[in-house]
Motif scaffolding. Structure first.
Motif, mmCIF file in Angstrom:
data_model
loop_
_atom_site.group_PDB
_atom_site.id
_atom_site.type_symbol
_atom_site.label_atom_id
_atom_site.label_comp_id
_atom_site.label_asym_id
_atom_site.label_seq_id
_atom_site.Cartn_x
_atom_site.Cartn_y
_atom_site.Cartn_z
ATOM 1 N N ASN A 637 3.397 -77.768 -2.371
ATOM 2 C CA ASN A 637 3.115 -76.380 -2.721
ATOM 3 C C ASN A 637 1.739 -76.008 -2.181
ATOM 4 O OD1 ASN A 637 3.169 -73.849 -3.836
ATOM 5 N ND2 ASN A 637 2.484 -74.538 -5.857
ATOM 6 N N LYS A 638 1.661 -74.995 -1.304
ATOM 7 C CA LYS A 638 0.397 -74.496 -0.773
ATOM 8 C C LYS A 638 0.253 -73.037 -1.169
ATOM 9 C CE LYS A 638 -0.178 -77.522 3.219
ATOM 10 N NZ LYS A 638 -0.467 -77.589 4.669
ATOM 11 N N ALA A 639 -0.956 -72.699 -1.590
ATOM 12 C CA ALA A 639 -1.201 -71.319 -2.014
ATOM 13 C C ALA A 639 -2.604 -70.889 -1.560
ATOM 14 C CB ALA A 639 -1.080 -71.189 -3.527
ATOM 15 N N LYS A 640 -2.784 -69.592 -1.313
ATOM 16 C CA LYS A 640 -4.067 -69.027 -0.907
ATOM 17 C C LYS A 640 -4.235 -67.689 -1.609
ATOM 18 C CE LYS A 640 -6.785 -67.961 3.216
ATOM 19 N NZ LYS A 640 -6.764 -67.897 4.691
ATOM 20 N N THR A 641 -5.268 -67.608 -2.413
ATOM 21 C CA THR A 641 -5.510 -66.396 -3.185
ATOM 22 C C THR A 641 -6.784 -65.739 -2.681
ATOM 23 O OG1 THR A 641 -4.493 -67.437 -5.104
ATOM 24 C CG2 THR A 641 -5.797 -65.447 -5.499
ATOM 25 N N ILE A 642 -6.719 -64.471 -2.365
ATOM 26 C CA ILE A 642 -7.880 -63.747 -1.835
ATOM 27 C C ILE A 642 -8.107 -62.501 -2.679
ATOM 28 C CG2 ILE A 642 -8.857 -62.515 0.134
ATOM 29 C CD1 ILE A 642 -7.221 -64.262 1.956
ATOM 30 N N SER A 643 -9.363 -62.312 -3.083
ATOM 31 C CA SER A 643 -9.754 -61.061 -3.733
ATOM 32 C C SER A 643 -11.032 -60.565 -3.075
ATOM 33 C CB SER A 643 -9.969 -61.269 -5.234
ATOM 34 O OG SER A 643 -11.000 -62.208 -5.468
ATOM 35 N N SER A 644 -11.194 -59.253 -2.991
ATOM 36 C CA SER A 644 -12.350 -58.656 -2.308
ATOM 37 C C SER A 644 -13.035 -57.645 -3.215
ATOM 38 C CB SER A 644 -11.918 -57.988 -0.998
ATOM 39 O OG SER A 644 -11.320 -58.912 -0.135
ATOM 40 N N PRO A 645 -13.732 -58.101 -4.230
ATOM 41 C CA PRO A 645 -14.445 -57.153 -5.092
ATOM 42 C C PRO A 645 -15.697 -56.621 -4.400
ATOM 43 C CG PRO A 645 -14.876 -59.390 -5.797
ATOM 44 C CD PRO A 645 -13.856 -59.479 -4.701
ATOM 45 N N LYS A 646 -16.133 -55.443 -4.785
ATOM 46 C CA LYS A 646 -17.322 -54.807 -4.226
ATOM 47 C C LYS A 646 -18.066 -54.118 -5.360
ATOM 48 C CE LYS A 646 -16.900 -52.511 -0.375
ATOM 49 N NZ LYS A 646 -16.595 -51.425 0.599
ATOM 50 N N ILE A 647 -19.403 -54.230 -5.329
ATOM 51 C CA ILE A 647 -20.206 -53.612 -6.375
ATOM 52 C C ILE A 647 -21.535 -53.184 -5.781
ATOM 53 C CG2 ILE A 647 -21.330 -55.730 -7.175
ATOM 54 C CD1 ILE A 647 -20.975 -54.678 -10.033
ATOM 55 N N THR A 648 -22.114 -52.105 -6.300
ATOM 56 C CA THR A 648 -23.412 -51.598 -5.847
ATOM 57 C C THR A 648 -24.399 -51.671 -6.999
ATOM 58 O OG1 THR A 648 -22.362 -50.102 -4.268
ATOM 59 C CG2 THR A 648 -24.635 -49.627 -4.874
ATOM 60 N N THR A 649 -25.608 -52.152 -6.714
ATOM 61 C CA THR A 649 -26.632 -52.287 -7.745
ATOM 62 C C THR A 649 -27.974 -51.855 -7.187
ATOM 63 O OG1 THR A 649 -27.668 -53.813 -9.313
ATOM 64 C CG2 THR A 649 -27.144 -54.685 -7.143
ATOM 65 N N LEU A 650 -28.915 -51.572 -8.083
ATOM 66 C CA LEU A 650 -30.264 -51.200 -7.674
ATOM 67 C C LEU A 650 -31.036 -52.430 -7.220
ATOM 68 C CD1 LEU A 650 -31.231 -48.720 -10.532
ATOM 69 C CD2 LEU A 650 -30.620 -48.129 -8.194
ATOM 70 N N ASP A 651 -32.051 -52.176 -6.422
ATOM 71 C CA ASP A 651 -32.927 -53.254 -5.963
ATOM 72 C C ASP A 651 -33.524 -53.980 -7.166
ATOM 73 O OD1 ASP A 651 -34.552 -54.854 -4.361
ATOM 74 O OD2 ASP A 651 -36.184 -53.393 -4.394
ATOM 75 N N ASN A 652 -33.451 -55.299 -7.131
ATOM 76 C CA ASN A 652 -34.030 -56.164 -8.163
ATOM 77 C C ASN A 652 -33.284 -56.092 -9.496
ATOM 78 O OD1 ASN A 652 -35.954 -58.104 -7.825
ATOM 79 N ND2 ASN A 652 -37.576 -56.973 -8.835
ATOM 80 N N GLN A 653 -32.040 -55.609 -9.495
ATOM 81 C CA GLN A 653 -31.224 -55.565 -10.705
ATOM 82 C C GLN A 653 -29.996 -56.448 -10.510
ATOM 83 O OE1 GLN A 653 -32.115 -53.937 -13.588
ATOM 84 N NE2 GLN A 653 -34.036 -53.512 -12.490
ATOM 85 N N GLU A 654 -29.635 -57.182 -11.570
ATOM 86 C CA GLU A 654 -28.525 -58.123 -11.466
ATOM 87 C C GLU A 654 -27.186 -57.400 -11.536
ATOM 88 O OE1 GLU A 654 -27.090 -61.119 -14.632
ATOM 89 O OE2 GLU A 654 -28.483 -62.273 -13.381
#
Length: 786
Positions: A637-654
Motif C-alpha cells: 500500500n503506497k499513499a501520498k497526501t498533500i496539503s497546501s495551507p497559506k497564512i499571512t501574518t505581521l512582521d515579528n508575529q507568530e
C-alpha cells in the motif's frame, strides 16, 4: 642659632628626599610593570662611525626618524620612563651638535642634532637598542668613483618653477611658436585632445593674471588657459587650423612650444627631480621632466642605465646620488655614460625592472619578484587610483613644496585635495614602511597644518584658519539660537496612521524646541504640536520614519506525507484420521484418531488469504487419511497526501497552521468523562523581516497521532522539528526528518513441535508487517508590503 639649626635640618631632609627618588619620570598613576625603563646611554666613536647603545629593558616597538633641515636623528620609545641618572647623560663632538632627552606621558623622545648628513641603522638586542650612524659623504664619493664608465655631470642651478608670468603667441600660418616666461623649470606633458586641439600641461605652477583666453595668430586660432588645484597645473588648449605635432624646450628662462624642431635646436630639457615611492614589494622611481624624455635602455655591470638625448640637463633639486634603504633599487646615480646624460639604477640583488612613460615623467618600477600580467607594478603603486594602494609607504624627499609632498602621499588614494591659500613652505621626509597617515601627521605637525575631510574632499588648512572657521561657526550658531528664541510659534495637528499616538509621545517630545508643547489626542489618534515651523517639520519627518505600516509576510506551506506499507503472511492447516474398527484385544477393541474442530490437528491458516493449496492423502482401505492446506497473503500500500495551507501574518508575529482533527475517547465504566485529543500536523512560524529584506523565521513542526487506547486511558504519539532559517524573499526551505519505519513479525506456533528442525514449519504460521512514513514540509515566505 635655632633658626640656623632649623635651616640645616630642612636642607638635610630635602637632600635625603631627593636621594630616595630613583627616577624623576616615574608616575605613580602609571602601570610601571608594563613600561620600559631607560637606565643609561653609551656612545662610541671609531673614526667617523658611531654606535649609540640605549640601555633599556623590554623595549616596545620603537620608531626612528631622520631629518635633514637641520640634520637630526630621532628615536621614539613608547611606554617608557627614564632613570634619573640617565637624564644627566650628554654628548657633543664635531658631528653631534646636541643630545637631548624629552620624556612624555606616552613616550620618550631622544634627539641627536647633527652637523652633517649621515647614513644610519638600528637594531634591538639583549642590552637594549643599538643605533649606528656614520657620515655618508665619503661613501657617496666612493660610489661615484666606483664606476669607471660613469662620468660626473653638472647639476645646473635652475629651480622648480612656481608661476608663469607671460605668454606670447608668435605662430604663423605654417608653424606653432609660443614662449612662456617662468621662474624655473617644471614638469610638462602635452598631446592631442582631438584633430583640432592640442593640450600643454604645466604642473605645480600658477598663471599670473586673470586672463583665460589669448587671441589666435597664424595656425593657432585661439589659446585657452585652464587652471586646476588637484593636481595643481596650468593647461593651455591650442585650437589649430590643421593638425600638427609640437615639441617643448627650455631656453633662457622661457619654455618654447613649437612645431619647428630647428627652433628648438639650442633649447634644453630638464629632469627636475627624482622621487621614490614603495608600495608593497614594488618600488617606483619617478623622473619628472620638462617635456617628453626620449631614452635608450641599457644594462651595464648589472645596473639599469637610461641614456638620454644630449639636450637633457639636471635641475638643482636632483642629487648626484640618491640612497634608498631596504628597497629593490639600492641607489640612483646621475652622470654621463658614453658622453650622454644618464641615470643609473643600482639594484639590491636580483631585481626585475620595467620602464614606463607617464604624463611628463619616466617611471622605473622595480621588484624582487617577476612582474606578470596578474601583478601589474603600475597598479600596485596606486597609479590613477585603479587599484587600492597599500597603507604603508616609503618616501625619500628633500626640500619639497609641502603641498606637493601631501599630494604625493595621497597619490592613488581617490581623494580630492584642496589647499588653503595660506599653506606654503618646504618639507623633507625620509621614512620607510610607515602608515601614510603617520607621514601626513608628521608633515602637518611640522608645518602647523590640519586636515578636514568632508565626503571625498580633503581640506588642508592652517591651524589658525581652522580656529577662525570654528569661531565663525560658533558665532553663527549663537546668532541662530538667539533668533529661535524670538521665532513665532505655530500649532498643528499631526495624525498617526498605523500605531497609537501615545506610542510615539517620547519620540515627539525629543525633537521639540525648549519652547515647544505637545498633546496626544486619543480620539483622533493624533498629536497637537505647538512649536516653531522648523521643529514642527522635524516632528513630521520623525513620524514619517516611524509611523509606517508593519510589513506582512505570507507563509505558503506545502505539507507532503508519504507512506509505504507491506504485509506478508503464510500459514498451514493439516489433519489426519485413522479408523481401526477392531483389534485382537478386548480394550481397546477399536481405535479412531482425528483432529479438533474441522478435523485439523494443526489449524494455523492465513486470514483472507490471496492464495491457497490443499492436499488430501488416504490408504486403499480408507482407514488412514491426511488433509493439508497451505495459504499465503501479500499486500502493498503506497499513499501520498498533500496539503497546501497559506497564512499571512505581521512582521515579528507568530502564525499557526493546523491540519488534522480531534479524537474523542469515551472510556468504559461509570462516572467518566470523554477525552479529546488533537491529532494531525501543526506548523508554527514566526517571521522577521531584516533591514536588507531577508526573512528570518523561527519554525516548529509537530505531528501527533493517536496511540494505544485502554479502557480508561489514551495516549498520543508526537514528533517535533524546530529550527531557525534566513531566507530571501520568495525562497523556499524544506523541513524533513519526521520519519517512521515500523516493522512487526507475528508468529502463531504449536508449542514444542514448532521447534523441530526442518519440520517446524508444519506447526506454525508467520505474518510480517512493514510500514514507512515520512513528513516533508516546504515553506515559502513572501513579503506583502515593505
Amino acid at each position: 642659632m635655632k633658626k640656623i639649626l632649623l635651616y640645616i635640618s630642612v636642607a638635610i631632609f630635602m637632600i635625603l628626599g631627593c636621594a630616595e627618588k630613583k627616577s624623576v619620570l616615574l608616575d605613580d598613576n602609571k602601570n610601571v610593570a608594563n613600561r620600559s625603563l631607560i637606565k643609561g646611554f653609551d656612545i662610541k666613536k671609531d673614526d667617523k662611525k658611531y654606535e649609540m647603545n640605549i640601555k633599556v629593558n623590554d623595549p616596545k616597538d620603537l620608531s626612528v626618524y631622520y631629518g635633514k633641515n637641520p640634520y637630526s636623528l630621532t628615536i621614539m620609545l613608547p611606554e617608557a620612563d627614564v632613570d634619573a641618572d640617565a637624564m644627566k647623560f650628554t654628548f657633543k663632538d664635531d658631528l653631534v651638535d646636541r643630545f637631548s632627552i624629552l620624556p612624555k606621558q606616552d613616550q620618550v623622545v631622544i634627539t641627536l642634532t647633527l652637523k652633517d648628513d649621515v647614513d644610519y641603522s638600528y637594531s634591538i638586542n639583549n642590552d637594549g637598542v643599538l643605533v649606528k650612524f656614520k657620515i655618508d659623504k665619503a661613501d657617496v664619493k666612493n660610489v661615484l668613483k666606483s664606476s669607471n664608465w660613469l662620468e660626473n655631470v653638472e647639476i645646473l642651478n635652475v629651480k622648480q618653477a612656481t608661476f608663469i608670468s607671460d605668454l606670447e603667441n608668435l605662430s604663423n600660418n605654417s608653424e606653432v611658436y609660443l614662449t612662456l616666461l617662468t621662474d624655473g623649470t617644471t614638469k610638462i606633458d602635452y598631446g592631442f585632445i582631438n584633430a583640432d586641439n592640442i593640450y600643454v600641461d604645466f604642473y605645480d605652477v600658477k598663471m599670473l593674471g586673470d586672463k583665460t583666453v589669448y587671441p589666435g595668430m597664424g595656425i593657432v586660432k585661439e589659446i585657452k588657459v585652464v587652471t586646476s588645484l588637484f593636481p595643481q597645473k596650468v593647461r593651455l588648449i591650442l585650437s589649430l587650423a590643421k593638425p600638427i605635432d609640437i615639441n617643448v624646450g627650455f631656453k633662457e628662462g622661457k619654455f618654447i612650444v613649437s612645431s619647428n624642431k630647428e627652433k628648438l635646436a639650442d633649447s634644453v630639457l630638464f629632469i627636475n627631480k627624482i622621487d621614490s615611492r614603495v608600495v608593497g614589494k614594488v618600488q617606483g622611481i619617478s623622473l619628472s621632466a620638462g617635456g617628453k624624455l626620449r631614452y635608450e635602455k641599457k644594462v651595464i655591470d648589472g645596473n639599469l642605465v637610461l641614456l638620454f638625448e644630449e639636450n637633457v640637463r639636471f635641475a638643482r633639486e636632483v642629487s648626484p646620488i640618491n640612497f634608498y634603504d631596504g628597497t629593490p633599487i639600492k641607489y640612483v646615480k646621475v652622470g654621463k655614460v658614453m658622453g650622454k646624460p644618464a641615470v643609473v639604477f643600482v639594484p639590491n640583488g636580483d631585481v626585475y625592472s620595467k620602464v614606463e612613460d607617464d604624463k611628463g615623467s619616466v617611471i622605473v618600477y622595480s621588484s624582487s619578484e617577476q612582474f606578470t600580467k596578474t601583478v601589474d607594478a603600475k597598479k600596485d603603486v596606486g597609479a590613477k587610483g585603479k587599484v587600492e594602494a597599500s597603507e604603508l609607504i616609503s618616501l625619500s624627499i628633500k626640500d619639497m613644496d609641502v603641498k606637493e609632498a601631501i599630494k604625493l602621499i595621497y597619490y592613488g588614494r581617490n581623494k580630492n585635495i584642496i589647499f588653503g591659500k595660506e599653506v606654503q613652505g618646504k618639507t623633507s621626509i625620509f621614512v620607510k614602511d610607515v602608515h601614510y597617515k603617520t607621514a601626513l601627521a608628521a608633515i602637518y605637525r611640522e608645518n602647523n597644518l590640519v586636515e578636514v575631510e568632508e565626503d571625498n574632499v580633503v581640506w588642508v588648512i592652517s591651524k589658525s584658519r581652522q580656529d577662525e572657521i570654528l569661531a565663525e561657526k560658533n558665532k553663527l550658531m549663537k546668532i541662530a539660537e538667539e533668533e529661535k528664541k524670538t521665532e513665532p510659534l505655530f500649532t498643528e495637528i499631526i495624525p498617526v496612521n498605523y500605531y497609537k499616538a501615545s506610542d510615539f509621545d517620547a519620540v515627539v517630545k525629543g525633537v521639540l524646541s525648549p519652547r515647544g508643547k505637545v498633546q496626544v489626542e486619543s480620539k483622533s489618534n493624533s498629536f497637537v504640536v505647538t512649536d516653531t515651523k522648523d521643529s514642527i517639520a522635524k516632528v513630521k519627518n520623525v513620524l514619517k520614519e516611524v509611523d509606517k505600516p508593519t510589513p506582512q509576510v505570507t507563509i505558503e506551506a506545502r505539507v507532503v506525507e508519504v507512506s509505504d506499507s507491506s504485509d506478508l503472511a503464510y500459514g498451514i492447516k493439516w489433519g489426519a484420521n485413522t479408523n481401526i474398527n477392531k483389534t485382537s484385544i478386548n480394550f481397546p477393541h477399536s481405535i479412531g484418531i482425528n483432529g479438533g474442530a474441522g478435523g485439523y490437528m494443526v489449524n494455523l491458516p492465513v486470514g483472507a488469504p490471496t492464495g491457497a493449496l490443499a492436499l488430501t492423502l488416504g490408504n486403499i482401505s480408507n482407514t488412514f487419511n491426511i488433509d493439508m492446506a497451505i495459504s499465503a497473503m501479500e499486500s502493498r500500500n503506497k499513499a501520498k497526501t498533500i496539503s497546501s495551507p497559506k497564512i499571512t501574518t505581521l512582521d515579528n508575529q507568530e502564525a499557526e497552521i493546523k491540519s488534522g482533527g480531534k479524537a474523542i475517547i469515551v472510556p468504559s465504566g461509570d462516572n467518566t468523562q470523554s477525552q479529546t485529543i488533537d491529532v494531525g500536523i501543526k506548523l508554527k512560524v514566526k517571521p522577521h523581516i531584516t533591514a536588507n529584506n531577508m526573512i528570518f523565521m523561527e519554525i516548529e513542526v509537530e505531528k501527533s497521532s493517536l496511540g494505544a487506547v485502554s479502557g480508561t486511558n489514551a495516549e498520543t504519539l508526537e514528533k517535533k522539528a524546530k529550527t531557525q532559517v534566513l531566507l530571501a524573499n520568495g525562497e523556499t526551505t524544506v523541513i524533513g526528518g519526521i520519519y517512521e519505519d515500523e516493522q512487526n513479525e507475528i508468529k502463531n506456533e504449536v508449542p514444542g513441535l514448532s521447534k523441530i528442525p526442518f519440520l517446524g514449519w508444519l506447526f506454525r504460521n508467520n505474518t510480517e508487517k512493514r510500514a514507512k512514513k515520512e513528513l516533508l514540509v516546504f515553506i515559502t515566505p513572501r513579503i506583502q508590503n515593505k
